[in-house]
Design a protein around this motif. Structure first.
Motif, short mmCIF file in Angstrom:
data_model
loop_
_atom_site.label_atom_id
_atom_site.label_comp_id
_atom_site.label_asym_id
_atom_site.label_seq_id
_atom_site.Cartn_x
_atom_site.Cartn_y
_atom_site.Cartn_z
N VAL A 94 36.98 39.07 38.49
CA VAL A 94 36.12 37.85 38.84
C VAL A 94 35.67 37.33 37.61
N LEU A 95 36.17 36.24 37.50
CA LEU A 95 35.73 35.06 36.30
C LEU A 95 34.39 34.51 36.78
N THR A 96 33.58 34.50 35.72
CA THR A 96 32.30 33.95 36.04
C THR A 96 31.67 33.21 34.73
N VAL A 97 30.61 32.23 35.09
CA VAL A 97 30.11 31.60 33.91
C VAL A 97 28.80 32.44 33.53
N ARG A 98 28.33 33.37 34.38
CA ARG A 98 26.90 34.15 34.49
C ARG A 98 27.05 35.17 33.37
N THR A 99 27.25 34.84 32.19
CA THR A 99 27.05 35.91 31.11
C THR A 99 25.91 36.73 31.20
N ASP A 100 24.80 36.29 31.56
CA ASP A 100 23.70 36.96 31.66
C ASP A 100 23.62 37.95 32.80
N LEU A 101 24.10 37.58 33.87
CA LEU A 101 24.23 38.53 34.97
C LEU A 101 25.17 39.81 34.75
N VAL A 102 26.16 39.21 34.09
CA VAL A 102 26.99 40.56 33.53
C VAL A 102 26.51 41.18 32.77
N GLN A 103 25.95 40.93 31.70
CA GLN A 103 25.23 41.89 30.72
C GLN A 103 24.26 42.52 31.22
N ASP A 104 23.26 41.95 32.24
CA ASP A 104 21.99 42.92 32.61
C ASP A 104 22.23 43.65 33.97
N VAL B 173 37.94 48.53 47.14
CA VAL B 173 38.37 47.56 46.52
C VAL B 173 37.56 47.71 45.19
N LYS B 174 38.11 47.45 44.09
CA LYS B 174 37.42 47.68 42.85
C LYS B 174 37.14 46.46 42.28
N VAL B 175 35.84 45.78 41.94
CA VAL B 175 35.76 44.59 41.36
C VAL B 175 35.32 44.74 40.02
N GLU B 176 35.90 43.93 39.11
CA GLU B 176 35.72 43.99 37.58
C GLU B 176 35.23 42.32 37.22
N PHE B 177 34.29 42.41 36.40
CA PHE B 177 34.00 41.02 36.20
C PHE B 177 34.32 40.56 34.58
N GLN B 178 34.47 39.33 34.51
CA GLN B 178 34.66 38.85 33.09
C GLN B 178 33.92 37.58 32.88
N ALA B 179 32.89 37.49 32.11
CA ALA B 179 31.88 36.41 31.76
C ALA B 179 32.66 35.56 30.74
N GLY C 272 42.87 35.56 36.48
CA GLY C 272 41.82 36.76 37.23
C GLY C 272 42.58 36.48 38.87
N ASP C 273 41.58 37.28 39.66
CA ASP C 273 41.76 37.04 41.01
C ASP C 273 40.98 36.01 41.65
N VAL C 274 39.56 36.11 41.12
CA VAL C 274 38.79 35.23 41.52
C VAL C 274 38.23 34.35 40.70
N LEU C 275 38.21 33.09 40.69
CA LEU C 275 37.77 32.16 39.65
C LEU C 275 37.00 30.91 40.09
N LEU C 276 36.28 30.51 39.22
CA LEU C 276 35.44 28.98 39.52
C LEU C 276 36.44 27.81 39.27
N TYR D 3 29.85 25.31 41.09
CA TYR D 3 31.24 25.77 40.78
C TYR D 3 31.55 26.56 42.10
N ASN D 4 33.07 25.64 42.62
CA ASN D 4 33.57 26.50 43.67
C ASN D 4 34.36 27.76 43.58
N GLN D 5 34.17 28.92 44.16
CA GLN D 5 34.99 30.07 43.88
C GLN D 5 36.26 29.97 44.62
N ALA D 6 37.59 30.39 43.86
CA ALA D 6 38.57 30.44 44.50
C ALA D 6 39.50 31.68 44.14
N VAL D 7 40.52 31.68 45.04
CA VAL D 7 41.52 32.85 44.71
C VAL D 7 42.78 32.22 43.89
N ASN D 8 43.30 32.90 42.91
CA ASN D 8 44.36 32.87 42.20
C ASN D 8 45.37 32.69 42.93
#
Lengths: 324, 439
Positions: free
Chosen positions: B49-59, B76-82, B100-104, B320-325
């Motif tokens: 899952v790609l996200t812009v929320r660097t802060d939420l991934v870090q904390d 389902v295993k979920v991995e994040f990339q900020a 990614g599989d889910v992106l904005l 930002y809208n979330q979408a599926v690759n």
């Protein structure tokens, strides 16, 4: 440095030796596999060059070729569709005045580079003679070149802030200004050009210092015996001695001024009349998604820089230095 | 100065290198659907899952969401990339299949190209019953993205400072707003308004006054068809207000060295009175207040000072809208994540944001809106794609910061000219391009 060759006779001796050896070889060994040996001998240097050439082609020439290709399209940078538009992008660049106006900003950086070269030359000359704390000062001057450009941008944003470091320092000398340093186009450009001097002075300084130190020390001694003072030494020994490096620096400075980017982009983002040609290109490509037009602009900048370099080379030919 | 050419060339070179990858994308997988799984226990796969929320991934907040998600979807295993610089990085990655599989959905993708990059989440008719903002991502009747939160533009302000200046009611006209800022300047030590000129992007939020000035859900369509800076149009009213604020000395003294991160604690402490941002900013300012040890309840939110038929209007739009690759091998799992994150994660509440679910209640921070009877409207986005095209083609940049920076420079005298000429110039560029753009 193009100083006279140290041991010309050795070179000649070597040649004579091989000349002597060749007929003997021919007579004794009728070359079991001469063609293969010759192929290998031809191939060997290329084998060594394989890695660097591959890197050079992949990361320099292929992208430039791609860029040139894009410059004839209307690609937006991400869409799977792109159309060939011929020379439309180039026509647009040369017919839209606003695209070339930004080159005036380069004037500030050109003036700055003159100051920069003069200062670097001065420091390099002074520090090439033995004076106290010489290495310390060398370190101080070179230090900014080691700092990341982005960090420098941010540091200087604080520096020029209202009530920031610069104002405080001026205040120490009793000079209280209420000036927004990045506030007006002229003041902002001068400030940015100042930062650019600070940033790149060290690089020029090191180049000059290296060149000056490759001048043989006996020359100074001889000059001193002849009664030449420091100014004469600079004029007649140092200046001609480092001429090729000086020319190179000037060329790099001019092309650097035309393509100024890092510092204004980070500090002002091109606001308040500080937009340079490269910032404009980046904005065209990544903000307005006109990758095609931006590529054309990049090609034009490349051509301008090549042209300027060529003109400079014609004006100041790269003649050999002969001090002795 | 000599390193610059190298840097510039490297940037351009880096982008150009991707040519071979770019032209082949899409096409083959075009029109794929990401169907909602029937049985949660059977969906499996690892999704990124790609996200812009660097802060939420870090904390670790995102990890906690994922753990919660796994209670329903154990396989389902979920991995994040900020990504810190989302728009720039994703643009380059989208030239390959690996984004990614889910992106904005990035702004750079043209709406008509959505089917080439994203898998459909269902028809607009079906999704529109349950969710807000569906038409923002609808192409040919199919929906390609869903925003997990709704946002509303508005003024983030320090209630205490405004009270100290003797203002207790929201201003109802731009003139009243200016008078209030003047009162703040006269009676308090606070900077009445902070432009965030140097951070650039906060200036773009001034475009989102569009719709709220005249309470018109068709405001976006108007942008596509008319001059956005015509007399009494939404953008003109907004831009004029910004101009007046700066011109009358009610903004920070040196906008060019403004500092976004620093502006948050300064606002909470009452050194800055007002900023035009959006609901999304409230939580950040409250966090900044907690860190600075001041009362987070001082942070208030108010609508644009304009009323239509006696009521304020505020536009609600998607983040930002979330979408599926479209190339994702685990479309079902990706779809499951989007549905769960939108409906059940509580992400909207955690961010004091407006829920994308039509029947959900408003967040606490908007209580004053309910009391004041502010009318919430959703803009019709049918012409949204065309507006973006005109925007890029004309290089006006209503979603970019430049023209507002110029506006501020004009207002504080760093640039010569009059406001009328400036806005007329923008309008001319805009309307001239309108004719040449087809969507």
């Amino acid at each position: 440095m193009a100083l006279p060759h140290p041991h010309p006779p050795a070179h000649r001796t070597g040649q004579r030796n091989s000349e002597a050896a060749t007929p003997v070889q021919k007579r004794l060994a009728p070359a079991p596999a001469p063609r293969r040996a010759r192929t290998w001998r031809l191939l060997t240097p290329w084998l060594f060059l394989l890695a660097p050439l591959a890197l050079l082609i992949t990361f320099t020439y292929a992208p430039i070729a791609n860029m040139v290709a894009y410059s004839f399209t209307d690609w937006d940078g991400v869409s799977p569709e792109l159309h060939y538009t011929g020379t439309e992008n180039y026509t647009e660049i040369f017919t839209r005045e606003d695209l070339f106006q930004v080159f005036w900003v380069s004037g500030y950086y050109l003036v700055a580079s003159v100051i920069q070269i003069v200062a670097a030359l001065y420091f390099a000359t002074v520090l090439s003679f033995s004076i106290r704390f010489r290495n310390f000062f060398k370190g101080v001057l070179f230090f900014p070149s080691l700092v990341n450009g982005v960090a420098i941008g941010f540091v200087f944003l604080y520096f020029f802030q209202d009530g920031g470091t610069f104002d405080t320092v001026l205040g120490l000398f009793g000079y209280h200004t209420d000036h927004a340093w990045l506030g007006t186009p002229a003041s902002a450009n001068v400030s940015l050009a100042g930062v650019s001097i600070w940033r790149y002075l060290g690089m020029n300084f090191v180049l000059f210092l290296g060149a000056i130190q490759s001048i043989p020390g006996e020359l100074y001694e001889a000059a001193e015996l002849d009664g030449a003072d420091r100014r004469h030494q600079f004029r007649h020994i140092i200046l001609p001695g480092i001429k090729p490096v000086l020319t190179l620096t000037v060329i790099l400075s001019v092309s650097g001024s035309l393509s100024a980017f890092e510092i204004p982009y980070i500090m002002t983002g091109g606001a308040t009349g500080t937009e340079t040609f490269v910032i404009q290109t980046v904005k065209l490509a990544f903000q307005f998604n006109k990758t095609g037009l931006a590529s054309a602009a990049a090609v034009v900048l490349l051509l301008i820089i090549l042209l300027v370099t060529w003109v400079q080379r014609r004006l100041v030919p790269d003649d050999r230095v002969d001090l002795v | 100065m000599n390193r610059r050419t190298v840097t510039a060339l490297a940037t351009v070179a880096g982008a150009a290198l991707l040519l071979p990858g770019c032209t082949g994308t899409g096409g083959s997988a075009k029109g794929a659907d990401a169907k909602a799984p029937d049985d949660p226990s059977k969906v499996s796969g690892t999704i990124t899952v790609l996200t812009v929320r660097t802060d939420l991934v870090q904390d670790g907040t995102m990890k906690r969401y994922a753990a919660e998600f796994n209670k329903t979807y154990p396989k389902v295993k979920v991995e994040f990339q900020a990504l810190t610089n989302y728009e720039a990085e994703i643009k380059i990655r989208m030239n390959t299949d690996d984004y990614g599989d889910v992106l904005l959905i990035p702004a750079v993708i043209k709406k008509n190209d959505y089917p080439k990059f994203f898998a459909s989440l269902g028809t607009a008719a079906e999704r529109g019953k349950k969710y807000r903002f569906t038409d923002f991502t609808t192409v040919d009747g199919k929906v390609y993205g869903q925003s997990p939160v709704g946002v509303m533009p508005g003024f983030v302000y320090n209630k205490r400072v405004w009270h100290e200046a003797g203002v207790t009611e929201w201003p109802t006209t731009p003139a009243e707003f200016l008078a209030d800022l003047k009162a703040i300047k006269a009676k308090t030590d606070a900077i009445p308004y902070y432009t965030n000129f140097a951070a650039q992007w906060p200036l773009t939020s001034w475009t989102y006054v569009d719709g709220s000035v005249h309470c018109d859900p068709q405001a976006t369509t108007k942008l596509a068809e008319d001059d956005p800076w015509a007399e009494n149009s939404d953008l003109r009213v907004g831009d004029t207000l910004l101009y007046d604020i700066v011109q009358q000395g009610l903004a920070e003294k040196d906008p060019t060295t403004s500092n976004w991160e620093e502006s948050k604690p300064r606002t909470t402490k009452g050194e800055i009175a007002t900023q035009w941002l959006g609901t999304w900013a409230v939580i950040q300012f409250q966090d900044a207040a907690k860190k600075a040890g001041v009362n987070p309840d001082d942070i208030g939110f108010m609508p644009f000072p304009a009323r239509t038929d006696g009521t304020f209007c505020a536009t609600v739009g998607p983040d930002y809208n979330q979408a599926v690759n479209v190339h994702s091998p685990h479309k079902e799992a990706a779809r499951a994540w989007i549905d769960w994150f939108t409906d059940r994660s509580g992400y909207d509440k955690d961010n004091l944001a407006i829920s994308p679910l039509k029947d959900a209640a408003l967040p606490e921070v908007l209580k004053p809106y309910e009391e004041a009877g502010v009318k919430l409207i959703e803009l019709d986005d049918a012409a949204g794609a065309k507006v973006k095209l005109i925007d890029d083609e004309s290089e006006v940049g209503i979603y970019k910061p430049e023209y507002r920076q110029d506006l501020i420079d004009l207002a504080r005298g760093a640039k010569k000219g009059s406001l009328d000429d400036f806005l007329a110039g923008l309008g001319k560029k805009w309307t001239e391009t309108q004719a040449n753009v087809s969507d």
